[in-house]
Design a protein around this motif. Structure first.
Motif, mmCIF file in Angstrom:
data_model
loop_
_atom_site.group_PDB
_atom_site.id
_atom_site.type_symbol
_atom_site.label_atom_id
_atom_site.label_comp_id
_atom_site.label_asym_id
_atom_site.label_seq_id
_atom_site.Cartn_x
_atom_site.Cartn_y
_atom_site.Cartn_z
ATOM 1 N N ALA A 236 -73.394 -57.563 44.250
ATOM 2 C CA ALA A 236 -72.877 -57.703 43.065
ATOM 3 C C ALA A 236 -71.211 -57.535 42.758
ATOM 4 N N ARG A 237 -70.113 -56.503 43.441
ATOM 5 C CA ARG A 237 -68.862 -56.777 43.934
ATOM 6 C C ARG A 237 -69.031 -58.326 43.453
ATOM 7 N N ALA A 238 -69.764 -59.482 44.372
ATOM 8 C CA ALA A 238 -69.033 -60.849 44.402
ATOM 9 C C ALA A 238 -69.314 -61.597 43.812
ATOM 10 N N GLY A 239 -69.988 -60.861 42.585
ATOM 11 C CA GLY A 239 -71.282 -61.235 41.630
ATOM 12 C C GLY A 239 -70.197 -61.343 41.066
ATOM 13 N N PHE A 240 -69.754 -60.138 40.592
ATOM 14 C CA PHE A 240 -68.361 -59.211 39.115
ATOM 15 C C PHE A 240 -67.208 -60.480 39.449
ATOM 16 N N ASP A 241 -66.511 -60.670 40.983
ATOM 17 C CA ASP A 241 -65.387 -61.364 40.948
ATOM 18 C C ASP A 241 -65.611 -62.271 40.629
ATOM 19 N N ASP A 242 -66.642 -63.429 41.078
ATOM 20 C CA ASP A 242 -66.673 -65.201 40.520
ATOM 21 C C ASP A 242 -66.414 -65.351 39.013
ATOM 22 N N ALA A 243 -66.989 -63.549 38.342
ATOM 23 C CA ALA A 243 -67.600 -64.121 36.644
ATOM 24 C C ALA A 243 -65.999 -63.359 36.181
ATOM 25 N N LEU A 244 -65.233 -62.725 36.883
ATOM 26 C CA LEU A 244 -64.357 -62.478 36.631
ATOM 27 C C LEU A 244 -63.157 -63.653 36.716
ATOM 28 N N ALA A 245 -62.739 -64.302 37.966
ATOM 29 C CA ALA A 245 -62.601 -65.718 37.763
ATOM 30 C C ALA A 245 -62.662 -66.793 37.038
ATOM 31 N N HIS A 246 -64.086 -66.813 36.597
ATOM 32 C CA HIS A 246 -64.089 -68.130 34.842
ATOM 33 C C HIS A 246 -63.916 -67.660 33.881
ATOM 34 N N TYR A 247 -64.200 -66.287 34.106
ATOM 35 C CA TYR A 247 -63.442 -65.834 32.542
ATOM 36 C C TYR A 247 -61.859 -65.560 32.590
ATOM 37 N N ARG A 248 -61.509 -65.562 33.399
ATOM 38 C CA ARG A 248 -59.955 -65.976 33.988
ATOM 39 C C ARG A 248 -59.636 -67.319 33.093
ATOM 40 N N GLU A 249 -60.123 -68.229 34.059
ATOM 41 C CA GLU A 249 -59.536 -69.920 33.623
ATOM 42 C C GLU A 249 -60.415 -70.120 32.091
ATOM 43 N N ALA A 250 -61.445 -69.524 31.333
ATOM 44 C CA ALA A 250 -61.722 -69.776 29.765
ATOM 45 C C ALA A 250 -60.365 -69.180 29.352
ATOM 46 N N ALA A 251 -60.395 -67.961 29.595
ATOM 47 C CA ALA A 251 -59.285 -67.526 28.793
ATOM 48 C C ALA A 251 -57.595 -68.291 28.954
ATOM 49 N N ALA A 252 -57.523 -68.674 29.868
ATOM 50 C CA ALA A 252 -55.787 -69.122 29.606
ATOM 51 C C ALA A 252 -56.037 -70.251 29.308
ATOM 52 N N LEU A 253 -57.139 -70.885 28.897
ATOM 53 C CA LEU A 253 -57.674 -72.061 28.036
ATOM 54 C C LEU A 253 -57.359 -72.124 26.402
ATOM 55 N N PHE A 254 -57.228 -71.177 26.488
ATOM 56 C CA PHE A 254 -58.055 -70.428 24.937
ATOM 57 C C PHE A 254 -56.458 -70.259 24.509
ATOM 58 N N ASP A 255 -55.105 -69.816 25.611
ATOM 59 C CA ASP A 255 -54.498 -68.697 24.816
ATOM 60 C C ASP A 255 -53.586 -70.302 25.246
ATOM 61 N N ALA A 256 -53.989 -70.954 26.189
ATOM 62 C CA ALA A 256 -52.853 -72.384 25.903
ATOM 63 C C ALA A 256 -52.968 -73.205 24.021
#
Length: 316
Positions: A236-256
């Protein structure tokens, strides 16, 4: 005496009737009017008539697409408006075929075929923008997408239509076509539309990049939730880690900055919120998995519920 007075009165009466103060009380025949030349209205030149048969529907197209393409406010475009644009461009295509049969057309109309093409590109862009808005409205943060790139491929193809229209309009403007005075679409306006379409296609590509990462994060989130529910807390932690990485990438795109306009500005705001909320939710869910792995499953479940709530705060 009396007889002489009667004769005098009678003579006076006759004199008054024939004097200059007399006006006839009966009908009179009006004097003849002066002769005038009555000419028939001039017959329109056949070549001019053929040219105007092209220009009129092109102007109808321009009136219909100018607003939506200038502002990208396309969410409220009705089916009737779309039908009207299609009918107008078809009328122009038919008319240009007839006009093309003219030998040595006037110089002011020499570029009409090129200008019909310019309007066709505007209609392509208009249609693509409306279709893209409808497609984006149909996808949500809860959409179960196992293949984010494949799910968004049709939308990216639609964005490519905007890019191609921008490129074609730029090329058409650079050819410096002769624009007849009666046409609403000038060369300057062609360039303006090309710039708008180019900017918006870039913004929409960035928007789809962010959504693709949000979709990937959503799939990771579901993997983490499924593992948590079966008690596999490390997975479960591994799945949430992967989700966190992808959400951060998306947030960085929108922040830009996704410089979308009109209807698409709302989509950019919505998915930016999804990305930011996803970062918070995945971070909290990761902590829940750690807590559960440490043995406090009850507290972990409460923490995970907080994560679920955070993730859905942006609505669809």
């Amino acid at each position: 005496m009396r007889r002489r007075r009667l004769l005098a009165v009678a003579c006076a009466a006759v004199a008054g009737c024939t004097g200059t103060s007399y006006r006839a009380s009966g009908p009179r025949t009006p004097p003849p009017s002066p002769a005038t030349d009555v000419s028939n209205p001039p017959t329109q030149d056949p070549v001019e008539a053929r040219a105007q048969a092209v220009v009129r529907p092109l102007n109808e197209v321009y009136r219909a697409v100018r607003g939506p393409l200038s502002t990208f406010e396309v969410a409220d475009v009705s089916q009737d408006e779309r039908s009207t644009v299609r009918e107008s461009i078809e009328a122009a295509r038919t008319a240009i075929t007839t006009f093309s049969e003219v030998d040595n057309p006037p110089a002011r109309y020499a570029s009409l075929p090129t200008l019909v093409t310019a309007h066709e590109r505007l209609v392509d862009a208009f249609t693509a923008a409306v279709d893209l808005d409808a497609a984006l409205s149909a996808i949500t943060v809860e959409s179960e997408v196992d293949d984010p790139a494949g799910r968004l491929a049709p939308l990216r193809s639609t964005v490519t239509t905007l890019t191609m229209a921008a490129d074609d309009l730029t090329d058409l403007a650079d050819s410096e076509p002769t624009v007849p005075p009666a046409l609403f679409l000038t060369i300057d306006r062609i360039r303006e539309f090309a710039a708008i379409l180019d900017a918006q296609s870039t913004a929409l590509d960035r928007l789809l990049d962010g959504i693709e990462r949000d979709f990937a994060a959503s799939a990771d989130w579901r993997t983490g939730i499924a593992a948590f529910e079966r008690g596999a807390f490390v997975d479960a932690r591994a799945g949430f880690d992967d989700a966190l990485a992808h959400y951060r990438e998306a947030a960085a795109l929108f922040d830009a900055g996704v410089e979308a306009e009109g209807s698409f500005d709302d989509d950019a705001d919505r998915w930016s919120c999804v990305s930011t909320a996803g970062v918070e939710a995945a971070t909290t869910a990761r902590r829940a998995a750690e807590t559960a792995d440490a043995g406090d499953v009850q507290e972990a479940e409460r923490t995970l519920e907080t994560a679920r709530t955070a993730r859905t705060r942006c609505g669809r």
